[in-house]
Write an enzyme that holds these catalytic residues in place. Structure first.
Site, mmCIF file in Angstrom:
data_model
loop_
_atom_site.group_PDB
_atom_site.id
_atom_site.type_symbol
_atom_site.label_atom_id
_atom_site.label_comp_id
_atom_site.label_asym_id
_atom_site.label_seq_id
_atom_site.Cartn_x
_atom_site.Cartn_y
_atom_site.Cartn_z
ATOM 1 N N LYS A 141 0.878 -1.178 0.000
ATOM 2 C CA LYS A 141 0.000 0.000 0.000
ATOM 3 C C LYS A 141 0.915 1.227 0.000
ATOM 4 O O LYS A 141 1.438 1.637 1.032
ATOM 5 C CB LYS A 141 -0.877 -0.033 1.258
ATOM 6 C CG LYS A 141 -2.059 0.916 1.230
ATOM 7 C CD LYS A 141 -1.612 2.296 1.345
ATOM 8 C CE LYS A 141 -2.073 3.244 2.326
ATOM 9 N NZ LYS A 141 -1.668 4.613 1.945
ATOM 10 N N GLU A 196 9.822 0.926 10.631
ATOM 11 C CA GLU A 196 10.880 1.901 10.330
ATOM 12 C C GLU A 196 10.240 3.268 10.478
ATOM 13 O O GLU A 196 9.544 3.740 9.577
ATOM 14 C CB GLU A 196 11.387 1.704 8.891
ATOM 15 C CG GLU A 196 11.978 0.351 8.610
ATOM 16 C CD GLU A 196 13.384 0.182 9.156
ATOM 17 O OE1 GLU A 196 13.894 1.116 9.805
ATOM 18 O OE2 GLU A 196 13.965 -0.883 8.944
ATOM 19 N N CYS A 205 14.231 10.074 6.656
ATOM 20 C CA CYS A 205 14.184 9.740 8.088
ATOM 21 C C CYS A 205 15.573 9.797 8.717
ATOM 22 O O CYS A 205 15.688 9.908 9.930
ATOM 23 C CB CYS A 205 13.577 8.365 8.268
ATOM 24 S SG CYS A 205 14.419 7.155 7.271
ATOM 25 N N GLU A 258 10.920 15.993 14.473
ATOM 26 C CA GLU A 258 11.587 15.681 13.215
ATOM 27 C C GLU A 258 11.261 16.837 12.250
ATOM 28 O O GLU A 258 10.094 17.091 11.973
ATOM 29 C CB GLU A 258 10.979 14.365 12.718
ATOM 30 C CG GLU A 258 11.712 13.704 11.620
ATOM 31 C CD GLU A 258 11.038 12.395 11.215
ATOM 32 O OE1 GLU A 258 9.835 12.200 11.481
ATOM 33 O OE2 GLU A 258 11.733 11.569 10.617
HETATM 34 P P1 NAP Z 1 2.922 8.686 7.684
HETATM 35 O O1 NAP Z 1 1.982 9.819 7.752
HETATM 36 O O2 NAP Z 1 3.077 7.812 8.850
HETATM 37 O O3 NAP Z 1 2.493 7.838 6.404
HETATM 38 C C1 NAP Z 1 3.174 6.665 5.987
HETATM 39 C C2 NAP Z 1 2.176 5.738 5.334
HETATM 40 O O4 NAP Z 1 1.245 5.289 6.313
HETATM 41 C C3 NAP Z 1 1.339 6.379 4.233
HETATM 42 O O5 NAP Z 1 1.141 5.449 3.202
HETATM 43 C C4 NAP Z 1 0.048 6.704 4.966
HETATM 44 O O6 NAP Z 1 -1.060 6.867 4.117
HETATM 45 C C5 NAP Z 1 -0.073 5.491 5.842
HETATM 46 N N1 NAP Z 1 -1.020 5.641 6.950
HETATM 47 C C6 NAP Z 1 -1.443 6.768 7.561
HETATM 48 N N2 NAP Z 1 -2.371 6.495 8.508
HETATM 49 C C7 NAP Z 1 -2.524 5.146 8.497
HETATM 50 C C8 NAP Z 1 -3.340 4.237 9.238
HETATM 51 N N3 NAP Z 1 -4.185 4.660 10.169
HETATM 52 N N4 NAP Z 1 -3.227 2.925 8.958
HETATM 53 C C9 NAP Z 1 -2.390 2.502 8.004
HETATM 54 N N5 NAP Z 1 -1.606 3.305 7.256
HETATM 55 C C10 NAP Z 1 -1.671 4.612 7.508
HETATM 56 O O7 NAP Z 1 4.384 9.176 7.316
HETATM 57 P P2 NAP Z 1 4.812 10.173 6.169
HETATM 58 O O8 NAP Z 1 4.675 11.555 6.666
HETATM 59 O O9 NAP Z 1 4.140 9.816 4.890
HETATM 60 O O10 NAP Z 1 6.352 9.754 6.007
HETATM 61 C C11 NAP Z 1 7.333 10.403 6.695
HETATM 62 C C12 NAP Z 1 7.697 9.650 7.949
HETATM 63 O O11 NAP Z 1 8.256 8.394 7.579
HETATM 64 C C13 NAP Z 1 8.752 10.347 8.749
HETATM 65 O O12 NAP Z 1 8.474 10.267 10.117
HETATM 66 C C14 NAP Z 1 10.011 9.559 8.405
HETATM 67 O O13 NAP Z 1 11.016 9.647 9.376
HETATM 68 C C15 NAP Z 1 9.464 8.195 8.279
HETATM 69 N N6 NAP Z 1 10.392 7.370 7.495
HETATM 70 C C16 NAP Z 1 11.084 6.421 8.165
HETATM 71 C C17 NAP Z 1 11.998 5.631 7.469
HETATM 72 C C18 NAP Z 1 12.781 4.571 8.178
HETATM 73 O O14 NAP Z 1 13.326 3.703 7.500
HETATM 74 N N7 NAP Z 1 12.843 4.577 9.506
HETATM 75 C C19 NAP Z 1 12.184 5.815 6.089
HETATM 76 C C20 NAP Z 1 11.451 6.805 5.448
HETATM 77 C C21 NAP Z 1 10.536 7.569 6.183
HETATM 78 P P3 NAP Z 1 -1.843 8.303 4.081
HETATM 79 O O15 NAP Z 1 -0.814 9.287 3.626
HETATM 80 O O16 NAP Z 1 -2.954 8.077 3.136
HETATM 81 O O17 NAP Z 1 -2.317 8.674 5.436
#
Ligand code: NAP
Length: 477
Positions: free
Chosen positions: A176, A251, A285, A382
């Protein structure tokens, strides 16, 4: 030349629209252009994808590893053969400079190739027993259906890293992708189709995240979920995993410190800083969040960093010469603008940039703030934008304690000419990954992942496949 992506979901080897007929738009964050409409699947569609992956598991898991490896290699080769096209698509939906997108495609293909090589090295053990005549065998078996929820910042690489490990292990897979960047993910479906991956082994679904997340988490058929995204959503998934006691890889977010000791090679530190901070407009991240610099070199290093930061070219990632693209969406811009403003209010000094754009622009001028302290929001949160913060320190112990002053534990960086001193400090840093005189720490061979609220599990490397395998032990008398 960019071919039109299919803009449909890939389920059970076929391209599907939503059974409800609904779609959502994909927007180019640099231009606001509507690039495509993709399906907002219904819950029935999602359950259908889970059933398809479940039905495909028996044969896929039993296929000789060499054959799974060969298919994965083909998908990786196909991805590389379309590198320019996929790179351009990433830039159009995500915003990063084209050179970075092309790098991401190569990086993603490297994961598919790496795991095609790991697939054939999943070996169990034979353990001597204390009981005479008894034998203990340990098998490693695929978990079953694995699902991945991925973010927009590396839309192809994050997916390839999970998909490679899952398929190599013998799991079937449901992905997804983030709604901002579904097109490059859906394109992976085209590659799976071209490679003649059996139907149901790889499924790519788009639509409402909470609904899809809940459907995946509550299904007993889904045995594993790997999530890359925010800590906030990661915590929700931990709660939701309880109902079916699902295995998770998380992650999550980071808050990386970058320590500059007084004996560091400052030119080298600056080069590492520019890559570690401004890549992908600061939206990774493992991006540096906090420059923690010895007081004797802090003013000089800040000036070097500010001068280089001012020279960055901000613009549309498809334009030649662009260093920093737009932020992904309006919320991201507003968050970064809020953090800059609150830091200034709390006493930080703007040394470069600082002007947050008025809506609808998502282009943030790369910014350097000095005098940042641990009481500020920008220290704890962050940033996820092209903003550097500088904080001075006096002793090694203070550098360690400032660095560890965060609930996150993903990546940390340390610059020094004294390797034994650097190693000693690295051992005290509470992070899953530490770069010593290095910020390019992501590599297929290395275990990527964090501790504390940055999550658990590891991706890539020889360890990454373990997250998709279950140990089974046979006691033979
Ligand atoms: P996010 O808001 O958590 O979204 C990530 C994914 O989760 C999206 O596909 C999002 O879809 C989905 N999601 C949101 N609510 C959900 C729910 N209730 N159930 C299931 N899935 C759900 O994060 P982001 O802002 O897109 O990405 C940035 C974050 O990712 C940062 O915190 C970054 O540090 C982290 N990151 C971590 C790594 C690592 O390897 N540790 C690598 C890259 C990024 P929707 O957008 O439709 O809500």
């Amino acid at each position: 030349m960019l071919k039109a992506p299919k803009n449909l979901c890939f389920i059970n080897g076929a391209w599907r629209a939503s059974s409800s007929g609904t779609t959502f738009p994909v927007i180019n964050p640099a231009t606001d252009e509507r690039i495509a409409e993709v399906p907002a699947l219904s819950q029935a569609d999602v359950l259908g994808a889970i059933d398809a992956a479940h039905a495909a598991f028996g044969q896929w898991g039993a296929l000789p590893a060499r054959e799974r490896a060969s298919l994965l290699r083909t998908i990786g080769d196909l991805l590389l053969s379309r590198r320019e096209e996929v790179g351009e698509l990433i830039t159009r939906e995500q915003g990063k400079p084209l050179a970075e997108s092309l790098g991401e495609v190569s990086y993603a293909a490297a994961y598919l190739h790496w795991f095609s090589e790991e697939a054939v090295r999943v070996c169990g053990d034979i353990i001597p027993s204390d009981a005479p005549g008894k034998r203990i065998f340990v098998l490693k078996q695929p978990l079953g259906v694995a699902a991945a929820i991925t973010p927009w910042n590396f839309p192809v690489a994050m997916l390839a890293r999970k998909m490679g490990a899952a398929l190599a292990a013998g799991c079937t897979f449901i992905a997804k992708p983030a709604p901002e960047t579904p097109l490059s993910a859906l394109l992976l479906g085209e590659l799976c189709e071209a490679a003649k991956l059996p139907p149901g082994v790889m499924n790519i679904i788009t639509g409402d995240a909470p609904m899809i997340g809940a459907a995946l988490m509550s299904s007993p058929l889904v045995r594993k979920v790997s999530f890359t995204g925010s800590t906030e959503v990661g915590k929700l998934l931990i709660e939701q995993s309880a109902a079916t006691v699902k295995k998770l890889t998380l992650e999550l977010g980071g808050n990386a410190p970058f320590i500059v000791l007084e004996d560091a090679d400052l030119d080298r530190a600056l080069a590492g800083a520019m890559f570690g901070k401004y890549r992908n407009a600061g939206q990774t991240c493992i991006c540096v969040n906090r420059f923690i610099v010895h007081e004797s070199v802090a003013a000089h290093f800040t000036e070097m960093l500010a001068a280089k930061t001012r020279s960055l070219v901000v613009g549309n990632g498809l334009e030649r010469g662009t260093d920093v693209g737009p932020l992904i969406n309006d919320e991201a811009r507003d968050k970064v603008a809020r953090l800059i403003a609150s830091a200034e209010r709390e006493g930080a000094r703007v040394v470069a940039g600082g002007a947050a754009p008025a809506a609808p622009s998502r282009f943030i001028t790369p910014t350097v703030l000095s005098g940042v302290t641990s009481s500020m929001d920008i220290w704890r949160e962050e940033i996820f934008g092209p903003v550097s913060t500088v904080t001075p320190f006096r002793s090694d112990a203070e550098a360690v304690s400032l660095s560890n002053d965060t609930s996150y534990g993903l990546a940390a960086y340390l610059y020094s000419r004294d390797l034994s001193r650097a190693l000693s400090l690295a051992e005290q840093l509470d992070f899953g990954m530490v770069g010593i005189n290095d910020t390019a720490i992501s590599a297929v061979q290395a275990p990527f992942g964090g501790i504390k609220q940055s999550g658990f599990g590891r991706e890539g490397s020889k360890y990454g496949i373990d997250d998709y395998l279950a140990l089974k032990y046979l006691s033979v008398a």
